[in-house]
Scaffold this active site. Structure first.
Site: not given
Length: 146
Positions: A78-80
């Site tokens: 989950q890069f966000t």
């Protein structure tokens, strides 16, 4: 590294309407990686997540870990989680690690969890995924390695 931990009764991740990971009781993890993260960060967080006492014992007290309950883990990259929303209305993702750093570290994190005899399912790194879960409690925690 940053991990959002959600105690769940069930969780599932799909890509293009195909289920690629599904668990029953355990932990749903959203895993974010930043530029200066290392295998030490992955090890710290794997140990922390595995030993986190957020499941109830026979007296109803949060006193048991996913290891002790035999629970499973669904881990989704989950890069966000490293989105910076302080300026303007569009998040800035410059703090998220590039895929060539993030993917091997994400894989190492999951490998470390599996080495503790935890059943770990994953999403598909870099893909558009649909994630669903029944958050139990609800219990949601955010853990950073630094």
């Amino acid at each position: 590294m940053r991990v959002v931990v959600q105690r769940c009764k069930r969780a599932e991740v799909t890509v293009n309407d195909v289920t690629i990971g599904r668990i029953e009781q355990g932990l749903m993890l959203l895993v974010g990686i930043t530029h200066d993260d290392s295998e030490q960060d992955a090890k710290y967080l794997a140990d922390k997540v595995a030993g986190l006492r957020i499941f109830e014992d026979e007296t109803g007290k949060m006193n048991l870990s996913v290891l002790e309950t035999g629970g499973q883990i669904l881990s989704v990259s989950q890069f966000t989680l490293y989105g910076d929303c302080r300026k303007g209305k569009r998040p800035n993702f410059m703090s998220a690690a590039r895929p060539e750093l993030a993917e091997p570290l994400y894989d190492k994190f999951n490998e470390l969890l599996r080495s503790l005899d935890i059943h770990v399912e994953t999403g598909a790194f870099g893909e558009m995924m649909d994630v669903s879960l029944t958050n139990w409690g609800p219990v949601t925690l955010v853990i950073d390695s630094k």
